[in-house]
Structures are given as structure tokens and as C-alpha cells.
Scaffold this motif. Structure first.
Motif, mmCIF file in Angstrom:
data_model
loop_
_atom_site.group_PDB
_atom_site.id
_atom_site.type_symbol
_atom_site.label_atom_id
_atom_site.label_comp_id
_atom_site.label_asym_id
_atom_site.label_seq_id
_atom_site.Cartn_x
_atom_site.Cartn_y
_atom_site.Cartn_z
ATOM 1 N N THR A 63 72.574 48.865 74.110
ATOM 2 C CA THR A 63 71.757 50.210 73.908
ATOM 3 C C THR A 63 73.088 51.161 73.777
ATOM 4 O OG1 THR A 63 69.980 49.572 75.109
ATOM 5 C CG2 THR A 63 70.201 52.008 74.746
ATOM 6 N N ARG A 64 74.011 51.131 74.574
ATOM 7 C CA ARG A 64 75.078 52.209 74.307
ATOM 8 C C ARG A 64 75.873 51.789 72.904
ATOM 9 N NH1 ARG A 64 80.331 51.369 77.716
ATOM 10 N NH2 ARG A 64 80.199 49.450 76.521
ATOM 11 N N SER A 65 75.955 50.587 72.608
ATOM 12 C CA SER A 65 76.512 50.242 71.165
ATOM 13 C C SER A 65 75.509 50.695 69.954
ATOM 14 C CB SER A 65 76.569 48.632 70.979
ATOM 15 O OG SER A 65 77.730 48.372 71.985
ATOM 16 N N MET A 66 74.227 50.621 70.281
ATOM 17 C CA MET A 66 73.241 51.170 69.222
ATOM 18 C C MET A 66 73.341 52.602 69.000
ATOM 19 S SD MET A 66 69.978 48.755 70.889
ATOM 20 C CE MET A 66 69.098 50.177 70.673
ATOM 21 N N THR A 72 77.283 57.519 64.929
ATOM 22 C CA THR A 72 78.485 57.499 64.004
ATOM 23 C C THR A 72 78.027 57.691 62.491
ATOM 24 O OG1 THR A 72 79.760 56.452 65.832
ATOM 25 C CG2 THR A 72 80.564 56.800 63.301
ATOM 26 N N SER A 73 76.829 56.867 62.351
ATOM 27 C CA SER A 73 76.325 56.890 60.993
ATOM 28 C C SER A 73 75.727 58.407 60.670
ATOM 29 C CB SER A 73 74.930 55.761 61.112
ATOM 30 O OG SER A 73 74.283 55.890 59.695
ATOM 31 N N ALA A 99 78.390 54.977 56.356
ATOM 32 C CA ALA A 99 77.387 55.337 57.148
ATOM 33 C C ALA A 99 76.012 54.270 57.037
ATOM 34 C CB ALA A 99 76.829 56.734 56.796
ATOM 35 N N LEU A 100 75.668 53.889 55.979
ATOM 36 C CA LEU A 100 74.927 52.851 55.923
ATOM 37 C C LEU A 100 75.144 51.575 56.645
ATOM 38 C CD1 LEU A 100 73.853 53.352 52.164
ATOM 39 C CD2 LEU A 100 72.387 54.129 54.224
ATOM 40 N N ILE A 101 76.417 51.292 56.655
ATOM 41 C CA ILE A 101 76.816 50.082 57.307
ATOM 42 C C ILE A 101 76.511 50.054 58.725
ATOM 43 C CG2 ILE A 101 78.805 48.409 57.658
ATOM 44 C CD1 ILE A 101 79.615 48.912 54.754
ATOM 45 N N LEU A 102 77.090 51.317 59.291
ATOM 46 C CA LEU A 102 76.958 51.550 60.725
ATOM 47 C C LEU A 102 75.661 51.620 61.030
ATOM 48 C CD1 LEU A 102 79.575 54.418 61.070
ATOM 49 C CD2 LEU A 102 80.018 52.102 61.869
ATOM 50 N N LEU A 103 74.675 52.184 60.185
ATOM 51 C CA LEU A 103 73.292 52.211 60.666
ATOM 52 C C LEU A 103 72.716 50.864 60.846
ATOM 53 C CD1 LEU A 103 70.766 53.719 61.424
ATOM 54 C CD2 LEU A 103 70.212 53.832 58.987
ATOM 55 N N ILE A 104 73.174 49.804 59.587
ATOM 56 C CA ILE A 104 72.769 48.436 59.973
ATOM 57 C C ILE A 104 73.212 47.775 61.158
ATOM 58 C CG2 ILE A 104 73.536 45.986 58.734
ATOM 59 C CD1 ILE A 104 73.190 47.659 56.096
ATOM 60 N N PHE A 105 74.427 48.055 61.448
ATOM 61 C CA PHE A 105 75.035 47.657 62.738
ATOM 62 C C PHE A 105 74.193 47.934 64.110
ATOM 63 C CE2 PHE A 105 79.446 46.985 60.780
ATOM 64 C CZ PHE A 105 79.259 45.607 61.142
ATOM 65 N N LEU A 110 69.856 46.651 67.854
ATOM 66 C CA LEU A 110 68.532 46.685 68.501
ATOM 67 C C LEU A 110 67.675 45.306 68.397
ATOM 68 C CD1 LEU A 110 66.210 48.348 69.257
ATOM 69 C CD2 LEU A 110 65.455 49.189 66.831
ATOM 70 N N ILE A 111 67.881 44.578 67.305
ATOM 71 C CA ILE A 111 67.249 43.368 67.367
ATOM 72 C C ILE A 111 67.848 42.375 68.492
ATOM 73 C CG2 ILE A 111 67.080 41.156 65.856
ATOM 74 C CD1 ILE A 111 67.028 43.129 63.503
ATOM 75 N N TRP A 112 69.054 42.486 68.593
ATOM 76 C CA TRP A 112 69.792 41.526 69.645
ATOM 77 C C TRP A 112 68.838 42.026 71.052
ATOM 78 C CZ3 TRP A 112 75.620 41.485 70.690
ATOM 79 C CH2 TRP A 112 76.006 40.462 71.579
ATOM 80 N N GLU A 113 69.101 43.298 71.223
ATOM 81 C CA GLU A 113 68.714 44.026 72.564
ATOM 82 C C GLU A 113 67.090 43.476 72.850
ATOM 83 O OE1 GLU A 113 66.894 46.090 75.421
ATOM 84 O OE2 GLU A 113 66.371 46.513 73.370
ATOM 85 N N ILE A 114 66.203 43.533 71.751
ATOM 86 C CA ILE A 114 64.795 43.056 71.728
ATOM 87 C C ILE A 114 64.744 41.810 72.116
ATOM 88 C CG2 ILE A 114 62.843 42.850 70.361
ATOM 89 C CD1 ILE A 114 63.419 45.425 69.133
ATOM 90 N N GLN A 115 65.546 41.005 71.536
ATOM 91 C CA GLN A 115 65.531 39.510 71.944
ATOM 92 C C GLN A 115 65.516 39.182 73.314
ATOM 93 O OE1 GLN A 115 64.497 37.018 69.906
ATOM 94 N NE2 GLN A 115 64.073 38.403 68.368
ATOM 95 N N ILE A 116 66.551 40.006 74.005
ATOM 96 C CA ILE A 116 66.995 39.903 75.284
ATOM 97 C C ILE A 116 65.912 40.145 76.049
ATOM 98 C CG2 ILE A 116 68.604 40.606 77.132
ATOM 99 C CD1 ILE A 116 70.912 40.452 75.038
ATOM 100 N N SER A 117 65.326 41.465 75.725
ATOM 101 C CA SER A 117 64.271 41.753 76.581
ATOM 102 C C SER A 117 63.053 41.194 76.773
ATOM 103 C CB SER A 117 63.713 43.253 75.966
ATOM 104 O OG SER A 117 64.766 44.355 76.078
#
Length: 131
Positions: A63-66, A72-73, A99-105, A110-117
Motif C-alpha cells: 500500500t505504501r508503494s501504491m 508521484t504520478s 506519469a502514466l507509467i507510474l500510475l500503471i505501477f 493494487l492488484i498484487w495487494e488485492i490478491q494477497i488480501s
């Protein structure tokens, strides 16, 4: 190629703002869960609790990375608008692309975090079903 105008990066403001609100809500929920797990762990040093603590710690860092990538985006969108304003269109296009690339990251995290959740919640559901 169409020229990048001030309205293009401005359109992302509302989307990124809503995303950041969702990220902040997740962060606040994790803070409450961590405090609760801390209190439980102080009372009983259970291995299941320790696994939950490790899981939530991983999700907290995601979440911090998100949030960092999302903020930054947004910052780069503002910088893009400034660059357009001072007539630096070529640089503005590259900054907006970044900015768009950062938003993609940010969204990928978020997708990764949702999978773990979901996996964490599945453990609770399986525990209920097995009783």
C-alpha cells in the motif's frame, strides 16, 4: 500526433484523487488491524497471529508503494501542466508519459495487494468451514 494540452493531464486529477482516497482508506484499515493484532499478540503469542502480522506487514508495504507511485504520478501530471504552460511541449509529453507509467505501477501494486488480501480472507473462510 495530437498536441498535449492542459486538459489532458488535468483529466487524471479526479481519477488519481479517488484512487488515493481508496489507498488512504486501505492504509487506515490496516493501521486499525495492526493495532488489534498487536494487542492480541501481547496477550497470546500465537503462531497464527504471527502469520497474520507478517501478511498485513507485506500488504502495508504494498500500500505504501501504491501511494508513492500514485502521488508521484499526480506530481508529474502537475509538472506536465507547468511544462505545457511554459511552452516546453516535448518535455511535457515525456513527463506525462512517465506519469502514466507510474500510475500503471500503482495500479499493478493494487492488484498484487488485492490478491494477497483475498488469500488471507480465504484462510479465515476455510477455518470457519472446517469447524
Amino acid at each position: 500526433m495530437d498536441e498535449l494540452t492542459l486538459t489532458t493531464p488535468a483529466l487524471l486529477f479526479s481519477a488519481i484523487s479517488l484512487i488515493m482516497l481508496a489507498y488512504t482508506n486501505r492504509f487506515l484499515a490496516y493501521a486499525a488491524i495492526i493495532r488489534n493484532l498487536h494487542d492480541k499478540y501481547q496477550k497470546e503469542k500465537d503462531s497464527v497471529l504471527m502469520a497474520q502480522i507478517k501478511n498485513i506487514k507485506h500488504r502495508l508495504y504494498l500500500t505504501r508503494s501504491m501511494q508513492i507511485f500514485g502521488i508521484t504520478s499526480l506530481l508529474f501530471c502537475v509538472l506536465t501542466m507547468f511544462l505545457i504552460y511554459i511552452q516546453q511541449h516535448t518535455i511535457a509529453v515525456w513527463v506525462f508519459g512517465l506519469a502514466l507509467i507510474l500510475l500503471i505501477f500503482s495500479l499493478a501494486f493494487l492488484i498484487w495487494e488485492i490478491q494477497i488480501s483475498v488469500k488471507a480472507l480465504e484462510h479465515h473462510i476455510n477455518d470457519i468451514e472446517n469447524r
